[in-house]
Design a protein around this motif. Structure first.
Motif, mmCIF file in Angstrom:
data_model
loop_
_atom_site.group_PDB
_atom_site.id
_atom_site.type_symbol
_atom_site.label_atom_id
_atom_site.label_comp_id
_atom_site.label_asym_id
_atom_site.label_seq_id
_atom_site.Cartn_x
_atom_site.Cartn_y
_atom_site.Cartn_z
ATOM 1 N N CYS A 148 0.843 -1.198 0.000
ATOM 2 C CA CYS A 148 0.000 0.000 0.000
ATOM 3 C C CYS A 148 0.881 1.252 0.000
ATOM 4 C CB CYS A 148 -0.909 -0.007 1.221
ATOM 5 S SG CYS A 148 -1.882 1.493 1.360
ATOM 6 N N ILE A 149 0.602 2.161 -0.918
ATOM 7 C CA ILE A 149 1.394 3.392 -1.000
ATOM 8 C C ILE A 149 0.620 4.582 -0.435
ATOM 9 C CG2 ILE A 149 2.876 2.659 -2.920
ATOM 10 C CD1 ILE A 149 0.898 4.163 -4.795
ATOM 11 N N LEU A 150 -0.478 4.311 0.238
ATOM 12 C CA LEU A 150 -1.302 5.340 0.896
ATOM 13 C C LEU A 150 -1.746 6.438 -0.067
ATOM 14 C CD1 LEU A 150 0.670 5.576 4.261
ATOM 15 C CD2 LEU A 150 -1.580 4.549 3.915
ATOM 16 N N CYS A 151 -2.038 6.041 -1.292
ATOM 17 C CA CYS A 151 -2.470 7.036 -2.282
ATOM 18 C C CYS A 151 -3.871 7.540 -1.982
ATOM 19 C CB CYS A 151 -2.421 6.438 -3.686
ATOM 20 S SG CYS A 151 -3.618 5.107 -3.943
ATOM 21 N N GLY A 152 -4.670 6.710 -1.292
ATOM 22 C CA GLY A 152 -6.017 7.140 -0.899
ATOM 23 C C GLY A 152 -7.082 6.946 -1.968
ATOM 24 N N CYS A 154 -8.568 4.225 -2.805
ATOM 25 C CA CYS A 154 -9.617 3.344 -2.274
ATOM 26 C C CYS A 154 -10.582 4.138 -1.396
ATOM 27 C CB CYS A 154 -8.995 2.185 -1.498
ATOM 28 S SG CYS A 154 -7.849 2.693 -0.204
ATOM 29 N N ILE A 178 -4.584 2.471 5.852
ATOM 30 C CA ILE A 178 -5.992 2.623 5.476
ATOM 31 C C ILE A 178 -6.792 1.699 6.387
ATOM 32 C CG2 ILE A 178 -7.681 2.364 3.619
ATOM 33 C CD1 ILE A 178 -5.573 4.566 3.087
ATOM 34 N N CYS A 201 -7.446 0.434 -6.835
ATOM 35 C CA CYS A 201 -6.121 0.371 -6.209
ATOM 36 C C CYS A 201 -5.050 0.261 -7.307
ATOM 37 C CB CYS A 201 -6.042 -0.837 -5.265
ATOM 38 S SG CYS A 201 -4.437 -0.937 -4.455
ATOM 39 N N PRO A 202 -4.100 1.185 -7.318
ATOM 40 C CA PRO A 202 -3.130 1.181 -8.430
ATOM 41 C C PRO A 202 -2.002 0.177 -8.244
ATOM 42 C CG PRO A 202 -2.688 3.033 -6.981
ATOM 43 C CD PRO A 202 -3.878 2.317 -6.396
ATOM 44 N N THR A 203 -1.956 -0.496 -7.102
ATOM 45 C CA THR A 203 -0.872 -1.448 -6.826
ATOM 46 C C THR A 203 -1.465 -2.811 -6.449
ATOM 47 O OG1 THR A 203 -0.775 -1.075 -4.448
ATOM 48 C CG2 THR A 203 0.461 0.476 -5.825
ATOM 49 N N ALA A 205 -1.914 -3.807 -3.458
ATOM 50 C CA ALA A 205 -2.325 -3.751 -2.050
ATOM 51 C C ALA A 205 -3.718 -4.334 -1.841
ATOM 52 C CB ALA A 205 -2.289 -2.306 -1.555
ATOM 53 N N LEU A 206 -4.600 -4.110 -2.791
ATOM 54 C CA LEU A 206 -5.949 -4.683 -2.701
ATOM 55 C C LEU A 206 -6.157 -5.569 -3.924
ATOM 56 C CD1 LEU A 206 -8.050 -1.567 -1.633
ATOM 57 C CD2 LEU A 206 -7.350 -3.483 -0.194
HETATM 58 S S1 SF4 Z 1 -5.770 2.378 -3.250
HETATM 59 FE FE1 SF4 Z 1 -4.407 0.698 -2.722
HETATM 60 S S2 SF4 Z 1 -2.393 1.618 -2.561
HETATM 61 FE FE2 SF4 Z 1 -3.851 3.289 -2.514
HETATM 62 S S3 SF4 Z 1 -4.252 3.644 -0.342
HETATM 63 FE FE3 SF4 Z 1 -5.786 2.215 -1.037
HETATM 64 S S4 SF4 Z 1 -4.953 0.193 -0.606
HETATM 65 FE FE4 SF4 Z 1 -3.246 1.649 -0.509
#
Ligand code: SF4
Ligand code: SF4
Ligand code: SF4
Length: 352
Positions: A148-152, A154, A178, A201-203, A205-206
């Motif tokens: 997760c890169i905490l891009c927000g 999601c 998150i 989610c761009p990575t 992480a999800l």
């Molecule tokens: S969209 Fe994915 S990468 Fe970005 S904050 Fe949410 S879980 Fe993290």
């Protein structure tokens, strides 16, 4: 309506009232990379990948959240812009465990794409030693905090696109993560498992639990279709490998769902492979079901309807059409009930 003009990489271009630099640049075929930007939601400027130079401003500006003003001079492709974007990608990459080889999202990851584009070698910053443990206690979504890169995105999707407000930013500094309400796991929160957060989610992480290990992004072909679950008719993509659906995503921008899906449409696709699916009509005899042909089944239904009308009148019969049917089928169903059977006892399950 144009609000005036500004200089974009030396070219005079017009812009509309309230437009951001990013909007105006995209309209003029100027590429500005983004990570956290999510169309249809309030820009947050969180990832700092869309940085541009604005003449007269000391610091670089986030194109997604900076409105254009008349006479502004914007430069999107300078060595300073390039260096800042590269540094920010490097920082994001070093904030997690980005071992693409093992990641479910490899080939479909914005961060991976940017790391390649800016030729990051990953040597600049030390990675954290510890991450929050991966959450996979529910049957549908895996949340891997180490990616997760905490891009927000999601959070924006949950709060502003589907308006479920199940997730938000939690904690501060190095402990940031998150969280679902009360930092509970997904399945113990307000989450309705629409999967919109997974979609944006761009990575890695999800990710979708069921889809894990079934296909790499580049191995699938995408087939556009309409969701079969209800009469809303959401537009979706089937991701297919070897003639088998491995994932479903929403068709962005298409009516009526405009990039959204519900839990059934997004995650309920594997019923088509169930061994328990009915493949022929079934007739109950002496308490037992047996297979029958369509002719036999329809003759039986017609005979039973006729018998009931003769004994009790047409109003003893009622029909409910299915929301899975197309409009034309529902029309024919009410026509059958009103004109042939002779009753107005006809309804549609979507009305209840
Ligand atoms: S969209 Fe994915 S990468 Fe970005 S904050 Fe949410 S879980 Fe993290
Ligand atoms: S999230 Fe992206 S960058 Fe990170 S490991 Fe997965 S594919 Fe690589
Ligand atoms: S699955 Fe839907 S409701 Fe649950 S957190 Fe994600 S976007 Fe929100």
């Amino acid at each position: 309506m144009s609000s005036g003009t500004f200089l974009l990489d030396g070219k005079t271009v017009s812009f509309r009232p309230g437009e951001s630099i990013l909007d105006a640049a995209r309209k003029n075929a100027t590429d500005i990379p983004t990570l956290c930007f999510l169309r249809g939601t309030t820009p947050t400027g969180a990832c700092r990948i869309c940085l541009v130079e604005v003449k007269g401003m000391r610091t670089l500006s986030a194109a997604c959240s900076t409105p254009v003003s008349p006479g502004m001079e914007v430069l999107t492709d300078t060595p300073r812009v390039h260096a800042a974007r590269k540094l920010n990608v490097e920082l994001l990459l070093s904030s997690g465990r980005h071992d693409c080889l093992l990641c479910e999202s490899s080939g479909n990851c914005k961060l991976q794409e940017l790391a390649y584009r800016y030729q990051i070698d990953g040597s600049l910053f030390k990675k954290p030693d510890q991450f929050y443990p991966t959450e996979d206690a529910n049957p549908l979504i895996v949340r891997d905090y180490s990616r997760c890169i905490l891009c927000g995105r999601c959070v924006q999707a949950c709060n502003e696109l589907v308006v479920n407000r199940a997730i938000s930013h939690g904690y501060r500094g190095a402990k940031s993560k998150i969280v679902t309400g009360g930092d509970a796991p997904y399945h113990q929160s307000e989450c309705v498992f629409c999967g919109q957060c997974v979609e944006v989610c761009p990575t890695g992480a999800l990710t979708e639990k069921k889809a894990k290990g079934t296909a790499r992004a580049w191995e699938t072909k995408k087939i556009r279709t309409t969701c079969p679950y209800c009469g809303v008719g959401c537009q979706m993509w089937l991701h297919v490998k070897d003639d088998r659906i491995v994932k479903v995503t929403a068709a962005e921008g298409a009516a009526p769902n405009r990039g959204r899906l519900c839990v059934k449409g997004r995650f309920g696709y594997d019923f088509i492979y169930s061994e328990e699916r009915l493949k022929t009509p079934m007739i109950r005899e002496n308490g037992q079901l047996r297979e029958a042909s369509w002719d036999e089944a329809l003759d039986l239904v017609a005979a039973k309807l006729k018998e009931t009308i003769e004994r009790h009148g047409p109003d003893a019969i009622a029909g409910v059409s299915s929301a899975r049917s197309i409009n034309e089928d529902s029309y024919q169903m009410q026509k059958l009930f009103r004109s042939v059977i002779g009753t107005n006892n006809i309804d549609h399950c979507a009305r209840t």
